[in-house]
Structure formats: C-alpha cells, structure tokens
Motif scaffolding. Structure first.
Motif, PDB file in Angstrom:
ATOM      1  N   ALA A 132       4.602   1.313  -1.216  1.00  0.00           N
ATOM      2  CA  ALA A 132       4.660   1.068  -2.653  1.00  0.00           C
ATOM      3  C   ALA A 132       4.130   2.272  -3.432  1.00  0.00           C
ATOM      4  O   ALA A 132       4.729   2.697  -4.427  1.00  0.00           O
ATOM      5  N   MET A 179      11.454   8.437   1.800  1.00  0.00           N
ATOM      6  CA  MET A 179      10.618   9.010   0.732  1.00  0.00           C
ATOM      7  C   MET A 179       9.937  10.282   1.235  1.00  0.00           C
ATOM      8  O   MET A 179       8.709  10.363   1.304  1.00  0.00           O
ATOM      9  N   PRO A 207       9.783  -0.339  -1.297  1.00  0.00           N
ATOM     10  CA  PRO A 207       9.785  -0.476   0.162  1.00  0.00           C
ATOM     11  C   PRO A 207       8.372  -0.849   0.623  1.00  0.00           C
ATOM     12  O   PRO A 207       7.548   0.015   0.893  1.00  0.00           O
ATOM     13  N   SER A 208       8.096  -2.140   0.648  1.00  0.00           N
ATOM     14  CA  SER A 208       6.793  -2.645   1.102  1.00  0.00           C
ATOM     15  C   SER A 208       7.015  -3.658   2.203  1.00  0.00           C
ATOM     16  O   SER A 208       8.109  -4.209   2.341  1.00  0.00           O
ATOM     17  N   ASN A 209       5.972  -3.918   2.952  1.00  0.00           N
ATOM     18  CA  ASN A 209       6.073  -4.854   4.071  1.00  0.00           C
ATOM     19  C   ASN A 209       6.397  -6.264   3.557  1.00  0.00           C
ATOM     20  O   ASN A 209       5.621  -6.827   2.774  1.00  0.00           O
ATOM     21  N   GLY A 213       0.805  -1.225   0.000  1.00  0.00           N
ATOM     22  CA  GLY A 213       0.000   0.000   0.000  1.00  0.00           C
ATOM     23  C   GLY A 213       0.831   1.265   0.000  1.00  0.00           C
ATOM     24  O   GLY A 213       1.380   1.668  -1.041  1.00  0.00           O
ATOM     25  N   ILE A 214       0.954   1.874   1.177  1.00  0.00           N
ATOM     26  CA  ILE A 214       1.498   3.225   1.267  1.00  0.00           C
ATOM     27  C   ILE A 214       2.958   3.307   0.805  1.00  0.00           C
ATOM     28  O   ILE A 214       3.324   4.208   0.047  1.00  0.00           O
ATOM     29  N   VAL A 258       9.873   2.213   8.782  1.00  0.00           N
ATOM     30  CA  VAL A 258       9.635   3.654   8.742  1.00  0.00           C
ATOM     31  C   VAL A 258       8.229   3.955   9.257  1.00  0.00           C
ATOM     32  O   VAL A 258       7.986   4.948   9.932  1.00  0.00           O
ATOM     33  N   ARG A 259       7.289   3.075   8.917  1.00  0.00           N
ATOM     34  CA  ARG A 259       5.950   3.129   9.504  1.00  0.00           C
ATOM     35  C   ARG A 259       5.381   1.721   9.444  1.00  0.00           C
ATOM     36  O   ARG A 259       5.887   0.880   8.719  1.00  0.00           O
ATOM     37  N   SER A 270       2.752  -7.690   2.679  1.00  0.00           N
ATOM     38  CA  SER A 270       2.528  -7.098   1.355  1.00  0.00           C
ATOM     39  C   SER A 270       3.212  -7.929   0.266  1.00  0.00           C
ATOM     40  O   SER A 270       2.550  -8.535  -0.572  1.00  0.00           O
ATOM     41  N   SER A 293      14.987  -1.457   0.667  1.00  0.00           N
ATOM     42  CA  SER A 293      14.665  -1.900   2.022  1.00  0.00           C
ATOM     43  C   SER A 293      13.566  -1.058   2.671  1.00  0.00           C
ATOM     44  O   SER A 293      13.667   0.170   2.721  1.00  0.00           O
ATOM     45  N   PRO A 294      12.542  -1.711   3.228  1.00  0.00           N
ATOM     46  CA  PRO A 294      11.522  -0.993   3.997  1.00  0.00           C
ATOM     47  C   PRO A 294      11.965  -0.785   5.446  1.00  0.00           C
ATOM     48  O   PRO A 294      11.278  -0.105   6.206  1.00  0.00           O
ATOM     49  N   LEU A 308      17.168   6.571   1.669  1.00  0.00           N
ATOM     50  CA  LEU A 308      15.961   5.804   1.299  1.00  0.00           C
ATOM     51  C   LEU A 308      14.697   6.334   1.955  1.00  0.00           C
ATOM     52  O   LEU A 308      13.703   5.630   2.013  1.00  0.00           O
ATOM     53  N   ASP A 336      -4.870  -2.089  -0.229  1.00  0.00           N
ATOM     54  CA  ASP A 336      -3.611  -1.825  -0.930  1.00  0.00           C
ATOM     55  C   ASP A 336      -3.853  -1.391  -2.373  1.00  0.00           C
ATOM     56  O   ASP A 336      -3.205  -0.462  -2.874  1.00  0.00           O
TER      57      ASP A 336
HETATM   58  P1  GDP Z   1       1.153  -0.670   3.550  1.00  0.00           P
HETATM   59  O1  GDP Z   1       0.493  -1.799   2.819  1.00  0.00           O
HETATM   60  O2  GDP Z   1       0.348   0.568   3.563  1.00  0.00           O
HETATM   61  O3  GDP Z   1       1.681  -1.067   4.879  1.00  0.00           O
HETATM   62  O4  GDP Z   1       2.396  -0.296   2.628  1.00  0.00           O
HETATM   63  P2  GDP Z   1       3.582  -1.158   2.047  1.00  0.00           P
HETATM   64  O5  GDP Z   1       3.541  -2.559   2.474  1.00  0.00           O
HETATM   65  O6  GDP Z   1       3.711  -0.864   0.591  1.00  0.00           O
HETATM   66  O7  GDP Z   1       4.795  -0.420   2.718  1.00  0.00           O
HETATM   67  C1  GDP Z   1       5.010  -0.418   4.088  1.00  0.00           C
HETATM   68  C2  GDP Z   1       6.489  -0.489   4.350  1.00  0.00           C
HETATM   69  O8  GDP Z   1       7.128   0.629   3.736  1.00  0.00           O
HETATM   70  C3  GDP Z   1       6.789  -0.415   5.835  1.00  0.00           C
HETATM   71  O9  GDP Z   1       7.525  -1.565   6.213  1.00  0.00           O
HETATM   72  C4  GDP Z   1       7.613   0.857   5.981  1.00  0.00           C
HETATM   73  O10 GDP Z   1       8.693   0.692   6.876  1.00  0.00           O
HETATM   74  C5  GDP Z   1       8.121   1.121   4.584  1.00  0.00           C
HETATM   75  N1  GDP Z   1       8.290   2.547   4.329  1.00  0.00           N
HETATM   76  C6  GDP Z   1       7.374   3.518   4.484  1.00  0.00           C
HETATM   77  N2  GDP Z   1       7.902   4.721   4.180  1.00  0.00           N
HETATM   78  C7  GDP Z   1       9.197   4.489   3.826  1.00  0.00           C
HETATM   79  C8  GDP Z   1      10.285   5.331   3.427  1.00  0.00           C
HETATM   80  O11 GDP Z   1      10.170   6.546   3.320  1.00  0.00           O
HETATM   81  N3  GDP Z   1      11.471   4.716   3.139  1.00  0.00           N
HETATM   82  C9  GDP Z   1      11.641   3.355   3.256  1.00  0.00           C
HETATM   83  N4  GDP Z   1      12.831   2.845   2.946  1.00  0.00           N
HETATM   84  N5  GDP Z   1      10.640   2.547   3.644  1.00  0.00           N
HETATM   85  C10 GDP Z   1       9.447   3.101   3.930  1.00  0.00           C
END
Ligand code: GDP
Ligand code: FO1
Ligand code: CA
Length: 324
Positions: free
Chosen positions: A12, A303, A201-203, A9-10, A240-241, A207, A232-233, A301, A48
């Motif tokens: 990506a 964003m 950077p996805s979980n 999600g976020i 990061v969140r 994810s 790397s996430p 890294l 997502d």
């Molecule tokens: P979700 O489905 O909304 O949780 O989104 P994703 O799975 O696509 O992405 C979440 C991952 O992205 C988390 O593990 C965060 O640590 C990572 N993430 C979020 N913002 C950033 C950033 O600015 N930089 C990096 N490297 N990772 C990030």
C-alpha cells in the motif's frame, strides 16, 4: 478529487507514493489496517500504520520496506542479552521512539486515532492516515500443531510471519476482536464521501480483509457512490512479496489475480469491485474477471520505481472513469 485507499503496509505504501506522484493535488485519505498490531515489552506497535507513515514521510528503510532508515539496534541487543524474553521481532532504536510516543498517549487514555494524528504531524504526510478502528483488533493465525491436544495452535500473525516465516500449515485466520470493533472516527465518512475508492496491491487476507471486517466498513464500500477499483497483489500466480499464497487457500481463494478479484466480487453482484487491474502476465484472466461483472485491464503492475507506480495509479483512475 477525494480518494480513499484501504491500506496494508509495504504494498500500500509503495502504491500511495505512486498515486501521489500521479495526482499530487488529490485529497487522499488512507484507512490503515491495525490487525497487524501487537504489544511487545509493553510497547504498542502498529506496523502497517508506521510503514505508510515512514514511507510517505521519507523516513522508511527502502531496502527492508519496513522500519526506519538509518536504524540502529542497541535496545534489541540489550533485550537479547536477557534470555528470559522473546526477541524475534525487530524493533530498532529509532522505531522504538515512535512506539514510546504511541504507547504513552494510549496509556493517558488517548485513542489510536489521536496517537496516529500526533505521530503523522511530525512527518507532514501528504495524506490523512487514519486507523481502521480505535479498538484493539489482532489478527491471529491458527496452525496445525501435532503436539497440542486438539492438533492446533493459535498465534499472533506477526509470530506466524516474522518468527516462523509463514512455514507452519495454516488452518484459519481469525481477526480477533474485529466483530466488536467500531470504525475509527472518519472511516465511514471517508468511504461514503470519496470520489474514488482504491484497493492498492495489499494482502487480501491480513491487510484488506481485516479493514473490511470492521462492522460497517464492507457495507459502506458496497454502497458507496464512488467507483471502487483494485490492483492485484498477485502477479503470475504468486505474491510479489509476503505470504498471501499461504493464507489465501485458508479462505478458499485461489492464489491468482482472478481468484482475488472474484473473492472481492462485483459490486453489481453484492461484492465490492467495479474495476480490477491485473499484471500483463495475467492478461489471460481478464475475460473471466469481466464475465463476473468487473471491468478489468492488464497492465504492468510491478512497483519497481515511482514512475512505473504512478503509471499504474493513472490506469486505475482511467478505469474508474470508465465505470463511473
Ligand atoms: P504488508 O502489510 O507489508 O504485507 O503490505 P500490503 O498488505 O500493503 O501489501 C502486500 C502485498 O502487496 C503482497 O501480497 C504483495 O504480493 C503485493 N505487492 C508487493 N509489491 C508489489 C508490486 O510491485 N506489484 C504488485 N502488483 N503487488 C505487489
Ligand atoms: N518484518 C519482519 O519480517 N521482521 C521483523 O523483525 C519486523 C519488524 C518490524 C518492526 C516494526 C514494523 O513496523 C514492521 C516490522 N516488520 C518486520 C514488518 C511487518 O512485520 C510485516 O511486514 C507486516 O506486518 C506484514 O504484513
Ligand atoms: Ca501488514
């Protein structure tokens, strides 16, 4: 150039915005995670897919990261006035419009792919967004529960995350239904036909993990002719969140940039990755990742804005050329 991205999600969605700023002419296919999907009040919700759609379509709430901009919450307020139903998931009025369209199409016997195509048409997305599968797959988290007879309780990922704020001790993560799922139309073709495969950077657990678990997808990535590069996430030993630090231990993976890289593994070694970017703060892990057979670089890294994210995407593309 054809780029295929395996997306949560976020994280990506933000990365994709940077990628498109860097390479506006790239033909980008996004394979979206549907393990987060849930049914509420009869509505099928695909968080997502919607996060990617709203973000790239310009309709996302930037502060929250999910849901619609200019949202109102009248429907949820009405639901909350009736005590008999759970109301811990934030469905906004505008967002509900999306779920009504999706649910109506599914009820008419259309597939999630077809519903997604109809929804994304409105937003004129600069990418092709396809779900990982049209089959129903839902990620569940098994948590410790001293009150239950076997000491465990199984709940939907969204209930674990949104209702309980990832506060319950995790035993395992189970992507329900994924073993019997088939990739949605276009998924395997997008992997085998790509010039470049990116893991944004996805979980890694809830994810990217569910996408790779759809039968055929992991093998397609492993044997793709295109280079596979990930970002790397995990930064400085923490997400990061989100809740990746609560879930990675349950699959035996260290919450670190190197831990996630080694979890995906080197392609030369039966794994998935040719290249992996870590944040500058994790520069000390580059040696260990390279020793495992994965090309690695340490760069900023975070964003924080589109320009910085575009630069990240640019380095990912450079690394792909180095390993090609
Ligand atoms: P979700 O489905 O909304 O949780 O989104 P994703 O799975 O696509 O992405 C979440 C991952 O992205 C988390 O593990 C965060 O640590 C990572 N993430 C979020 N913002 C950033 C950033 O600015 N930089 C990096 N490297 N990772 C990030
Ligand atoms: N995240 C929350 O933390 N609380 C919510 O109430 C919530 C509602 C929601 C509604 C639609 C949607 O597309 C996403 C929503 N999210 C919400 C985000 C979502 O639960 C998560 O960020 C991801 O699924 C985590 O991977
Ligand atoms: Ca998600």
């Amino acid at each position: 150039v054809r780029i295929t991205v395996l997306a949560g999600g976020i994280g990506a969605a933000r990365f994709l915005r940077g990628l498109l700023a860097h390479s506006p002419d790239a033909e980008v296919t996004v394979i979206g995670n549907t393990g987060d999907d849930l049914t509420l009040y009869g509505l099928r919700v695909s968080p997502d897919l919607d996060t990617v759609m709203y973000t790239l379509g310009g309709g996302n709430d930037e502060a929250r990261g999910w849901g619609r901009a200019d949202e109102s919450w009248n429907a949820l307020e009405e639901i909350r006035a009736y005590d008999s139903v759970p109301s811990w998931f934030g469905l906004g009025d505008r967002d509900i419009g999306t779920h009504l369209v999706r649910t109506a199409m599914l009820a008419e016997g259309r597939t999630l792919s077809e519903a997604t195509a109809a929804l994304t048409a409105r937003w004129r997305l600069p990418v092709r967004l396809i779900p990982m599968t049209d089959d129903r797959v839902e990620t569940h988290v098994v948590v410790e529960d001293p009150d239950s007879p076997d000491g465990r309780r199984r709940l939907h990922f969204q209930e674990y995350w949104v209702r309980h704020h990832a506060s319950l001790p995790v035993v395992t993560v189970d992507v329900e239904g994924v073993g019997e799922a088939t990739p949605a139309p276009g998924v395997l073709e997008a992997i085998t036909g790509a010039d470049l495969l990116l893991l944004p950077p996805s979980n890694p657990v809830v994810s990217v993990g569910p996408i790779l678990s759809v039968p055929g997808v992991r093998d397609a990535v492993r044997s793709a002719s295109a280079p596979v590069v990930g970002l790397s996430p995990i930064v400085g030993g923490a997400p990061v969140r989100g809740m990746a630090d609560k879930l990675l231990p349950s699959i035996g993976v260290d919450t670190s940039a190197a831990g996630v890289a080694l979890h995906f593994g080197a392609r030369g070694d039966g794994g998935l990755l040719d290249g992996w970017l870590v944040d500058e703060r994790d520069a000390e892990s580059v040696g260990r990742i390279r020793e495992a057979g994965i090309a690695a670089r340490a760069v900023p890294l975070m964003m924080t804005d589109v320009a910085t994210t575009a630069a990240m995407a640019g380095v990912a593309l450079e690394l792909a050329e180095e390993v090609r």
